[in-house]
Design an enzyme around this catalytic site. Sequence first.
Site, PDB file in Angstrom:
ATOM      1  CB  SER A   1     103.981  53.822  90.073  1.00  0.00           C
ATOM      2  OG  SER A   1     104.841  53.485  88.995  1.00  0.00           O
TER       3      SER A   1
ATOM      4  CB  CYS B   1     102.087  48.559  88.623  1.00  0.00           C
ATOM      5  SG  CYS B   1     103.447  49.011  89.707  1.00  0.00           S
TER       6      CYS B   1
ATOM      7  CB  CYS C   1     109.419  47.349  85.759  1.00  0.00           C
ATOM      8  SG  CYS C   1     108.852  49.059  85.975  1.00  0.00           S
TER       9      CYS C   1
HETATM   10  N1  DGL Z   1     105.663  50.224  86.500  1.00  0.00           N
HETATM   11  C1  DGL Z   1     105.947  49.648  87.727  1.00  0.00           C
HETATM   12  C2  DGL Z   1     106.191  48.176  87.730  1.00  0.00           C
HETATM   13  O1  DGL Z   1     105.724  47.500  86.843  1.00  0.00           O
HETATM   14  C3  DGL Z   1     106.448  50.426  88.874  1.00  0.00           C
HETATM   15  C4  DGL Z   1     107.663  51.219  88.719  1.00  0.00           C
HETATM   16  C5  DGL Z   1     107.914  52.063  89.931  1.00  0.00           C
HETATM   17  O2  DGL Z   1     107.084  52.905  90.205  1.00  0.00           O
HETATM   18  O3  DGL Z   1     108.921  51.850  90.604  1.00  0.00           O
HETATM   19  O4  DGL Z   1     106.815  47.649  88.612  1.00  0.00           O
END
Ligand code: DGL
Length: 262
Positions: A9, A71, A181
């Site tokens: 994202s 992600c 995340c």
């Molecule tokens: N980097 C993301 C993840 O690993 C998403 C973070 C987001 O956009 O809320 O969940």
Amino acid sequence: MAVIGIMDSGAGGLSVLRELRRVLPRARYLYYSDNAWCPYGDKSAEFIRERCTAITKELSGRGAEVMVVACNTATAAAIAHLRAQFALPFVGMEPAVKPAALGTKSGVIGVLATAGTLKASKYLITKGLYGSGVRIAEHVGSGFVELVENDILEGPEAEKVCEASLLPLLEAGADIIVLGCTHYPFLLGTLQKVARQRGYDGVRFIDPAPAVARRTVQILSEKGLSVEDAQGGTELLSSGPDQTLRKLYSLIDKEDRAREDA
Ligand code: DGL
């Protein structure tokens, strides 16, 4: 020569790119930050699936032969859908509950992730499989993605935001915290500082990115895709402004060079 597509994202997936470049330094990478729609954490699964489909089309059109969904939120919402739609191999992320459950001494592990990840059935299945002998304390890393996307990785504001989500897990007795995340590893220094300041010196943080990088190597070899002779290099693409992406990229690039020189 295999080109590796990576999507997130935002800039968080660079924490996965960093590990991929450690194990596959000469591969060619196409990194896509969907920051026009960041964060994914509070978006519907359907919306995330649409975005992931569009990004996969874009990157495969540019030559990607394997896709790393860097992600956790997008993996939980979309990876099954992507695998059903495209013939490409996909590597996904998920919170590292298994190593944390094996490593905890206190019997309590903490998971920091987005709301989307914590409520996804994929995560509930993982917890059921690997978390049965331990207590799992969970917290959304509220505001963490926004900090990283604004390139605020340390300082009083970052500490305040990190403390609000980390402290409940430490107070619940967690001695291992899973970074669920891909944005969160960029806040590792601040999370460690906050834990120390609160007297939780021994707490460990687990980032699943090294395991995901190893899995990517395995998939490339299973599919007979070689990156050995590639020139290497990374191309950055984004759906929104790219200042933070480029800044965090130069941070991981600098780390790479420092390691090569050491
Ligand atoms: N980097 C993301 C993840 O690993 C998403 C973070 C987001 O956009 O809320 O969940």
